[in-house]
Design a protein around this motif. Structure first.
Motif, PDB file in Angstrom:
ATOM      1  N   PRO A   1       5.416 -13.878   7.997  1.00  0.00           N
ATOM      2  CA  PRO A   1       6.553 -15.272   7.382  1.00  0.00           C
ATOM      3  C   PRO A   1       7.717 -14.485   6.698  1.00  0.00           C
ATOM      4  CG  PRO A   1       4.229 -15.837   6.837  1.00  0.00           C
ATOM      5  CD  PRO A   1       4.177 -14.587   7.440  1.00  0.00           C
TER       6      PRO A   1
ATOM      7  N   GLY B   1       4.618 -11.221  13.427  1.00  0.00           N
ATOM      8  CA  GLY B   1       4.935 -12.626  12.949  1.00  0.00           C
ATOM      9  C   GLY B   1       4.586 -13.045  11.185  1.00  0.00           C
TER      10      GLY B   1
ATOM     11  N   TYR C   1      -1.234 -11.685  24.031  1.00  0.00           N
ATOM     12  CA  TYR C   1       0.158 -11.380  24.888  1.00  0.00           C
ATOM     13  C   TYR C   1       0.935 -12.679  24.455  1.00  0.00           C
ATOM     14  CZ  TYR C   1       3.417  -9.673  28.702  1.00  0.00           C
ATOM     15  OH  TYR C   1       4.129  -9.299  29.321  1.00  0.00           O
ATOM     16  N   THR C   2       2.079 -12.531  24.694  1.00  0.00           N
ATOM     17  CA  THR C   2       3.226 -13.396  24.275  1.00  0.00           C
ATOM     18  C   THR C   2       3.848 -14.019  25.702  1.00  0.00           C
ATOM     19  OG1 THR C   2       3.496 -12.767  21.923  1.00  0.00           O
ATOM     20  CG2 THR C   2       5.272 -14.121  22.846  1.00  0.00           C
TER      21      THR C   2
ATOM     22  N   GLN D   1      -4.984 -10.514  19.000  1.00  0.00           N
ATOM     23  CA  GLN D   1      -3.833 -11.134  19.763  1.00  0.00           C
ATOM     24  C   GLN D   1      -3.823 -10.435  21.190  1.00  0.00           C
ATOM     25  OE1 GLN D   1       0.249 -10.915  17.814  1.00  0.00           O
ATOM     26  NE2 GLN D   1       0.919 -10.191  19.791  1.00  0.00           N
TER      27      GLN D   1
ATOM     28  N   ILE E   1       7.863 -22.221  18.975  1.00  0.00           N
ATOM     29  CA  ILE E   1       6.563 -21.192  18.840  1.00  0.00           C
ATOM     30  C   ILE E   1       5.247 -21.891  18.631  1.00  0.00           C
ATOM     31  CG2 ILE E   1       5.565 -19.047  17.815  1.00  0.00           C
ATOM     32  CD1 ILE E   1       8.266 -18.676  19.086  1.00  0.00           C
TER      33      ILE E   1
ATOM     34  N   VAL F   1       2.324 -17.480  21.523  1.00  0.00           N
ATOM     35  CA  VAL F   1       1.773 -16.059  21.292  1.00  0.00           C
ATOM     36  C   VAL F   1       0.294 -16.538  21.451  1.00  0.00           C
ATOM     37  CG1 VAL F   1       1.070 -14.362  19.534  1.00  0.00           C
ATOM     38  CG2 VAL F   1       3.425 -15.491  19.592  1.00  0.00           C
TER      39      VAL F   1
ATOM     40  N   LEU G   1      11.679 -13.493  27.780  1.00  0.00           N
ATOM     41  CA  LEU G   1      11.519 -12.407  26.857  1.00  0.00           C
ATOM     42  C   LEU G   1      12.045 -10.931  27.333  1.00  0.00           C
ATOM     43  CD1 LEU G   1       8.173 -13.687  25.249  1.00  0.00           C
ATOM     44  CD2 LEU G   1      10.616 -13.587  24.236  1.00  0.00           C
TER      45      LEU G   1
ATOM     46  N   GLY H   1       6.374 -16.216  27.650  1.00  0.00           N
ATOM     47  CA  GLY H   1       7.868 -16.513  27.272  1.00  0.00           C
ATOM     48  C   GLY H   1       8.600 -16.851  28.476  1.00  0.00           C
TER      49      GLY H   1
ATOM     50  N   ILE I   1       7.569 -20.533  23.424  1.00  0.00           N
ATOM     51  CA  ILE I   1       7.181 -19.298  23.516  1.00  0.00           C
ATOM     52  C   ILE I   1       5.775 -19.307  22.954  1.00  0.00           C
ATOM     53  CG2 ILE I   1       7.173 -17.081  22.797  1.00  0.00           C
ATOM     54  CD1 ILE I   1      10.191 -17.470  22.816  1.00  0.00           C
TER      55      ILE I   1
ATOM     56  N   VAL J   1       3.263 -23.415  15.450  1.00  0.00           N
ATOM     57  CA  VAL J   1       3.267 -22.474  14.236  1.00  0.00           C
ATOM     58  C   VAL J   1       4.043 -23.023  13.065  1.00  0.00           C
ATOM     59  CG1 VAL J   1       3.406 -20.335  13.280  1.00  0.00           C
ATOM     60  CG2 VAL J   1       2.902 -20.505  15.587  1.00  0.00           C
TER      61      VAL J   1
ATOM     62  N   HIS K   1       1.593 -17.412   9.020  1.00  0.00           N
ATOM     63  CA  HIS K   1       1.131 -16.236   9.709  1.00  0.00           C
ATOM     64  C   HIS K   1       0.716 -16.546  11.011  1.00  0.00           C
ATOM     65  CE1 HIS K   1       0.032 -11.987  11.195  1.00  0.00           C
ATOM     66  NE2 HIS K   1       0.596 -11.602  10.009  1.00  0.00           N
ATOM     67  N   LEU K   2       1.029 -15.935  12.100  1.00  0.00           N
ATOM     68  CA  LEU K   2       0.751 -16.144  13.556  1.00  0.00           C
ATOM     69  C   LEU K   2      -0.746 -16.245  13.718  1.00  0.00           C
ATOM     70  CD1 LEU K   2       3.144 -14.016  15.398  1.00  0.00           C
ATOM     71  CD2 LEU K   2       3.281 -16.406  15.646  1.00  0.00           C
ATOM     72  N   GLU K   3      -1.396 -15.148  13.176  1.00  0.00           N
ATOM     73  CA  GLU K   3      -2.992 -15.307  13.209  1.00  0.00           C
ATOM     74  C   GLU K   3      -3.619 -16.554  12.352  1.00  0.00           C
ATOM     75  OE1 GLU K   3      -4.498 -11.271  13.139  1.00  0.00           O
ATOM     76  OE2 GLU K   3      -6.175 -11.981  12.274  1.00  0.00           O
TER      77      GLU K   3
ATOM     78  N   TYR L   1       3.511  -6.014  21.378  1.00  0.00           N
ATOM     79  CA  TYR L   1       2.984  -6.831  20.230  1.00  0.00           C
ATOM     80  C   TYR L   1       4.032  -7.663  19.545  1.00  0.00           C
ATOM     81  CZ  TYR L   1      -0.523  -8.041  16.613  1.00  0.00           C
ATOM     82  OH  TYR L   1      -1.566  -8.508  15.805  1.00  0.00           O
ATOM     83  N   THR L   2       3.388  -8.848  19.190  1.00  0.00           N
ATOM     84  CA  THR L   2       4.465  -9.713  18.511  1.00  0.00           C
ATOM     85  C   THR L   2       3.967  -9.656  16.872  1.00  0.00           C
ATOM     86  OG1 THR L   2       4.475 -11.025  20.242  1.00  0.00           O
ATOM     87  CG2 THR L   2       5.052 -12.122  18.480  1.00  0.00           C
TER      88      THR L   2
ATOM     89  N   GLN M   1       5.346  -4.998  27.187  1.00  0.00           N
ATOM     90  CA  GLN M   1       5.261  -5.642  25.933  1.00  0.00           C
ATOM     91  C   GLN M   1       4.477  -4.827  24.988  1.00  0.00           C
ATOM     92  OE1 GLN M   1       4.788 -10.111  26.120  1.00  0.00           O
ATOM     93  NE2 GLN M   1       3.544  -9.833  24.426  1.00  0.00           N
TER      94      GLN M   1
ATOM     95  N   ARG N   1      12.840 -17.256   8.776  1.00  0.00           N
ATOM     96  CA  ARG N   1      11.642 -16.900   9.505  1.00  0.00           C
ATOM     97  C   ARG N   1      11.744 -16.310  10.763  1.00  0.00           C
ATOM     98  NH1 ARG N   1       5.985 -18.548  10.504  1.00  0.00           N
ATOM     99  NH2 ARG N   1       5.058 -16.713  11.339  1.00  0.00           N
TER     100      ARG N   1
END
Lengths: 221, 221
Positions: B82, B80, A77-78, A75, A11, A93, B54, A80, A91, A48, A53-55, B77-78, B75, B89
């Motif tokens: 932790p 994430g 779009y993801t 955010q 990711i 994000v 995805l 993939g 993948i 990641v 956290h993703l952000e 939202y993703t 889609q 995870r």
DNA sequence: TTTATATAGTGTGTTGACTACACTAAGCTT
DNA sequence: AAGCTTAGTGTAGTCAACACACTATATAAA
């Protein structure tokens, strides 16, 4: 080394960071030092961390790779598709970020890695599917201009209405009627007239405004 | 067994599938058979295969767990954070889907796993952060009703304008003026009058319409 | 000091869209 | 035949978006 029962994709986060320079919408890119796509331009981003956290990961990568921080981040779009990275399943994000016209704090050129702002209208060849990501980000941004106050995230502490108008014109790629623009924006009641003016050039000076709620994006209309 | 140099998060998809029943917005949930959150209701979803797109993964999980297929999917939202899954995870790419009022083709109750439609307004306790995901999906859907023809994705082959109006009322949670509604929707020119009518009850029968471009969502206004 | 020039700043009339609102139409039931 | 229930229709008022052109004020050059 870590072992799992089933294979896990990797990711990453990628960040499309926009600004406005010389009346143009620009995107910050970094030149890849390694394969794949060595010496190609790419979005800042990376893997990641396992407990991050993703952000937070997006902000960290942005800071590490470009020195930019304190930006508006959202955010996007993801992405993939299974073969978007030739090495392994990755993948990503994607996020997009806005930074003020003169709020740049880019890492010094002395850094090993080359980075630079590119006009959205004249992007170089890009690594992976980063062209698609940037295109989607521009579409989202342009759409959002018309129903929110997101454009204010491009503005520095004090700014003139003409500068703000340039932001709209640069993102949308088309000219805007000055009187209607001012009427509409002022009606949103999202800016304060500082009473100050700025002189620059042989013409009448412009009033300067500040954003009432910096960092906040409101829906309008 | 697979080994990596760095730890990889697990990736899942979760699907918020909406329909309208009895004038109410409903969500399809499955009861978890295993820990964590054993016997709690949860969104359909699961791990993404290593070479699977995805969106394909989301459709596959939906089909496997609920028997539902042929839906409109987008889609969302993703998510994430932790610690959103107590095991390891897990990052989830959330989708939302719409299916016609009577287009349900739910897996027979004979299946081991329990599934059911729940009113959005009266959801049970949910596993993980699935409540947040559903809330976001409803917000996105409600917003999208006002600037697109997405509501048509809820409609079966032939339908009356009153039924379509019920969709708007159920999603937005507030009544809609009948005359203004019809004027606006017909102006979008996205439906065809079949000339047929449907009788059901002791009152004037309703004209039936069909969608001009099924599966296509257009922006309006 | 006069003139040229470049951007800042302002108002009005028209048009189209959204809103609020109440009655008639037609089939079924009793 | 009367009553009930949902289907279907029009208009007037308000507000927002749009098109459009001139004056104001600073600097620079002559």
């Amino acid at each position: 080394m870590v072992t799992y029962q089933h294979p896990h994709p990797a990711i990453t986060t990628d960040i499309v960071i926009f600004t406005i320079q010389d009346g143009q919408l620009k995107v910050l890119l970094v030149c890849r030092a390694n394969d794949p796509f060595k010496d190609h331009w790419a979005l800042p981003g990376g893997f990641v961390e396992i407990d991050e956290h993703l952000e937070a990961g997006a902000l960290r990568e942005l800071k590490e790779e470009t020195g930019v921080s304190g930006v508006y981040l959202e955010q996007l779009y993801t992405f993939g598709k299974p073969d978007r990275d030739p090495r392994e399943r990755v993948i990503t994000v994607a996020y997009y970020a806005l930074t003020p016209i003169n709020g740049l704090n880019i890492r010094a050129a002395s850094d090993a890695r080359q980075i630079g702002w590119f006009a959205y209208a004249k992007l170089p060849q890009l690594a992976f599917d980063h062209k698609d990501i940037i295109t989607l980000a521009q579409q989202r941004l342009a759409a959002k201009l018309s129903y929110s106050t997101i454009a204010l995230q491009f503005m520095p502490g004090k700014f003139s209405l003409s500068e703000l108008q340039q932001v709209y014109e640069a993102v949308q790629g088309s000219p805007v009627d000055k009187r209607n623009f001012r009427k509409r924006l002022l009606a949103y009641d999202c800016m304060t007239d500082t009473g100050e003016v700025r002189r620059h050039g042989k013409h009448r000076p412009a009033r300067l405004y500040t954003v009432k709620s910096p960092g906040k994006v409101e829906f309008v209309k």
